[in-house]
Design an enzyme around this catalytic site. Sequence first.
Site, PDB file in Angstrom:
ATOM      1  N   THR A  67       0.834  -1.209   0.000  1.00  0.00           N
ATOM      2  CA  THR A  67       0.000   0.000   0.000  1.00  0.00           C
ATOM      3  C   THR A  67       0.865   1.254   0.000  1.00  0.00           C
ATOM      4  OG1 THR A  67      -0.217   0.111   2.418  1.00  0.00           O
ATOM      5  CG2 THR A  67      -1.813  -1.241   1.228  1.00  0.00           C
ATOM      6  N   ASP A  68       2.056   1.166   0.579  1.00  0.00           N
ATOM      7  CA  ASP A  68       2.970   2.305   0.530  1.00  0.00           C
ATOM      8  C   ASP A  68       3.400   2.596  -0.910  1.00  0.00           C
ATOM      9  OD1 ASP A  68       4.573   4.239   2.217  1.00  0.00           O
ATOM     10  OD2 ASP A  68       6.201   3.286   1.095  1.00  0.00           O
ATOM     11  N   PHE A 181     -44.933  22.735   3.715  1.00  0.00           N
ATOM     12  CA  PHE A 181     -45.140  21.303   3.952  1.00  0.00           C
ATOM     13  C   PHE A 181     -46.534  21.124   4.535  1.00  0.00           C
ATOM     14  CE2 PHE A 181     -44.306  17.217   6.298  1.00  0.00           C
ATOM     15  CZ  PHE A 181     -44.221  16.457   5.149  1.00  0.00           C
ATOM     16  N   ARG A 198     -41.880  28.375   5.220  1.00  0.00           N
ATOM     17  CA  ARG A 198     -40.889  27.982   6.215  1.00  0.00           C
ATOM     18  C   ARG A 198     -39.486  28.152   5.649  1.00  0.00           C
ATOM     19  NH1 ARG A 198     -40.594  21.303   6.122  1.00  0.00           N
ATOM     20  NH2 ARG A 198     -40.317  21.097   3.866  1.00  0.00           N
ATOM     21  N   VAL A 267     -39.442  18.631   0.309  1.00  0.00           N
ATOM     22  CA  VAL A 267     -38.076  18.339  -0.119  1.00  0.00           C
ATOM     23  C   VAL A 267     -38.101  17.309  -1.248  1.00  0.00           C
ATOM     24  CG1 VAL A 267     -35.822  17.496   0.629  1.00  0.00           C
ATOM     25  CG2 VAL A 267     -37.220  18.865   2.198  1.00  0.00           C
ATOM     26  N   GLN A 268     -38.999  16.323  -1.139  1.00  0.00           N
ATOM     27  CA  GLN A 268     -39.082  15.277  -2.159  1.00  0.00           C
ATOM     28  C   GLN A 268     -39.371  15.864  -3.540  1.00  0.00           C
ATOM     29  OE1 GLN A 268     -40.334  15.209   0.878  1.00  0.00           O
ATOM     30  NE2 GLN A 268     -40.558  13.135   1.704  1.00  0.00           N
ATOM     31  N   ASN A 294     -32.500  17.397   6.268  1.00  0.00           N
ATOM     32  CA  ASN A 294     -33.053  18.699   6.634  1.00  0.00           C
ATOM     33  C   ASN A 294     -32.209  19.362   7.708  1.00  0.00           C
ATOM     34  OD1 ASN A 294     -35.213  18.931   4.932  1.00  0.00           O
ATOM     35  ND2 ASN A 294     -36.720  18.154   6.380  1.00  0.00           N
ATOM     36  N   HIS A 296     -32.998  21.996  10.300  1.00  0.00           N
ATOM     37  CA  HIS A 296     -34.223  22.613  10.802  1.00  0.00           C
ATOM     38  C   HIS A 296     -33.951  23.933  11.528  1.00  0.00           C
ATOM     39  CE1 HIS A 296     -36.637  19.149   9.766  1.00  0.00           C
ATOM     40  NE2 HIS A 296     -35.783  18.364  10.388  1.00  0.00           N
TER      41      HIS A 296
END
Length: 351
Positions: A67-68, A181, A198, A267-268, A294, A296
């Site tokens: 990996t090095d 909403f 909102r 939101v949907q 969200n 809020h």
Amino acid sequence: MSQVYEPEGEGLSYLSHARYGKDKVRVFRLVRDGNWHNVVEYNVSALVEGDIEKSYTEADNSVVVATDSIKNITYYLAKTSPHVLHPERFALHLGTHLVSKYAHLHKAFISIEQLRWQRIPVAQGPGQDPKPHPHAFYRDGDDKRTVEAEIDASAGKDSIVARVTSGIKDLLVLKTTGSAFERFVRDEYTTLAEVNDRIFSTAVDLQYRFAPLRIPPPTPRDGEGRAFDPQFEGEQASGTPWDGDAVWDAARKVTLEVFALDESASVQATLYKMAQRIVAEQPRIQSVTYTLPNKHYVPVDMKYIGVDNTSPPKAEVFIPLSAPSGLIRLRSRASNRCREAEVSRTARDIQ
């Protein structure tokens, strides 16, 4: 004295999958063009698959590229690749190098997270418009550009196929009106009030998946895949991972524009419009996935002192709440005849 557990009998299990590599390789690259400097900062993950089973099952490290070494290859290509300023192209170069150099490696998985650096605008004199400084930068946001590339040489080193998913992560947005909403399910568990206005805020995570891209085999300048210069031009390149900068810019603009202009019923609904725009405008994008938690902002109830701060026209002081939050996801897929949306939603306490 420690004891090693050795299972009794054979056939208790088998190695079904193996992948390894280097994670969290931090890269900052400066490209000088005279006095004009360009910079990129990446967090890179480079993983590989191939004929590596016996390193697990027989403790035989002869098939292990350390990996090095993978980290060192990443830095070497960051220095030498002509594509380093473009994350999709750099991911393709790095992955193709790994599967081309090592005959026993058949797939590479490259993830890149690009951090933002923007040129500082500076006025050259009184009354003059600011211009981007040639070599001074500032971070203008915490959102990140992302690339996930699978470089697949399973069908042969001359038949490499790239599958690339790009996107945006942690793009924080907020608007103070234009979001409602209402008319959701109400029953004995419902305490949330309906609102026709909102604050709408979220941290956008977006992923868009390109159609697979066939990678021409590297020119055999050194036999190790370093001479990586696919000739993608014009219409052949447009909208593909090779055109990643333009596609990312367009996807980001669509996301911000739809968020700002949509009179959001939920939101949907807003997510769906974002995804549909990207799929419609980018014919070489196969699918678009959005994830929006969200953020809020709850109006402070001041009725106890006779002040209305909760009805939409009067709400002006809010408490920001990070949790619990709604979590809304959507995936929109392109097809020849229609646009299909697959939506899954996880709501935590309140929408």
